[in-house]
Design a protein around this motif. Sequence first.
Motif, PDB file in Angstrom:
ATOM      1  N   TYR A  79      27.001  36.857  31.963  1.00 21.46           N
ATOM      2  CA  TYR A  79      25.693  37.456  31.751  1.00 21.46           C
ATOM      3  C   TYR A  79      25.451  37.613  30.254  1.00 21.46           C
ATOM      4  O   TYR A  79      25.477  38.719  29.716  1.00 21.46           O
ATOM      5  CB  TYR A  79      25.604  38.819  32.445  1.00 21.46           C
ATOM      6  N   PRO A  80      25.185  36.516  29.561  1.00 19.87           N
ATOM      7  CA  PRO A  80      25.055  36.579  28.100  1.00 19.87           C
ATOM      8  C   PRO A  80      23.899  37.454  27.612  1.00 19.87           C
ATOM      9  O   PRO A  80      23.915  37.908  26.477  1.00 19.87           O
ATOM     10  CB  PRO A  80      24.853  35.120  27.689  1.00 19.87           C
ATOM     11  N   GLN A  81      22.908  37.719  28.467  1.00 18.25           N
ATOM     12  CA  GLN A  81      21.797  38.576  28.069  1.00 18.25           C
ATOM     13  C   GLN A  81      22.156  40.058  28.151  1.00 18.25           C
ATOM     14  O   GLN A  81      21.448  40.899  27.601  1.00 18.25           O
ATOM     15  CB  GLN A  81      20.560  38.286  28.925  1.00 18.25           C
ATOM     16  N   ALA A  82      23.253  40.396  28.804  1.00 17.19           N
ATOM     17  CA  ALA A  82      23.667  41.800  28.944  1.00 17.19           C
ATOM     18  C   ALA A  82      24.113  42.341  27.592  1.00 17.19           C
ATOM     19  O   ALA A  82      24.729  41.641  26.800  1.00 17.19           O
ATOM     20  CB  ALA A  82      24.797  41.919  29.956  1.00 17.19           C
ATOM     21  N   ARG A  83      23.771  43.578  27.362  1.00 15.98           N
ATOM     22  CA  ARG A  83      24.168  44.248  26.120  1.00 15.98           C
ATOM     23  C   ARG A  83      25.363  45.141  26.440  1.00 15.98           C
ATOM     24  O   ARG A  83      25.187  46.251  26.939  1.00 15.98           O
ATOM     25  CB  ARG A  83      22.994  45.012  25.535  1.00 15.98           C
ATOM     26  N   ILE A  84      26.555  44.621  26.190  1.00 14.10           N
ATOM     27  CA  ILE A  84      27.795  45.317  26.520  1.00 14.10           C
ATOM     28  C   ILE A  84      28.592  45.517  25.244  1.00 14.10           C
ATOM     29  O   ILE A  84      28.856  44.561  24.515  1.00 14.10           O
ATOM     30  CB  ILE A  84      28.638  44.516  27.538  1.00 14.10           C
ATOM     31  N   TYR A  85      28.965  46.759  24.993  1.00 14.09           N
ATOM     32  CA  TYR A  85      29.724  47.104  23.793  1.00 14.09           C
ATOM     33  C   TYR A  85      30.944  47.918  24.200  1.00 14.09           C
ATOM     34  O   TYR A  85      30.930  48.634  25.193  1.00 14.09           O
ATOM     35  CB  TYR A  85      28.870  47.922  22.821  1.00 14.09           C
TER      36      TYR A  85
END
Length: 107
Positions: A79-85
Amino acid sequence: MLGREAGTEIDQSSCIWRMNNAPSRGFERDVGRRTDLRVVSHTSQGNETVYVVWGPLRNMRQDGKGIVYNMLRQAVENYPQARIYVTTEERMNYCDTVFKKETGKDR
């Protein structure tokens, strides 16, 4: 937070974190208008969610042995559009200390 009328002071902070689905709309006078980052559990998600994940070092190791870190890498690939940090254990300890100092309660 309710009744403290700290909204203006909160909005002056450099970064404002909100937790789970806690509402701010309608409570701006007490909690401010800005939200820079929302930290959620796996049960409270939305399309605009920014995921900030932390956990014990054994699960977050970046040497291939951290099970949670490995799953997060896979999620980012799928899910490259997900904003995961990922944040560090030290940073979360700091946040826990601030939370306890400000509220008198353990998270």
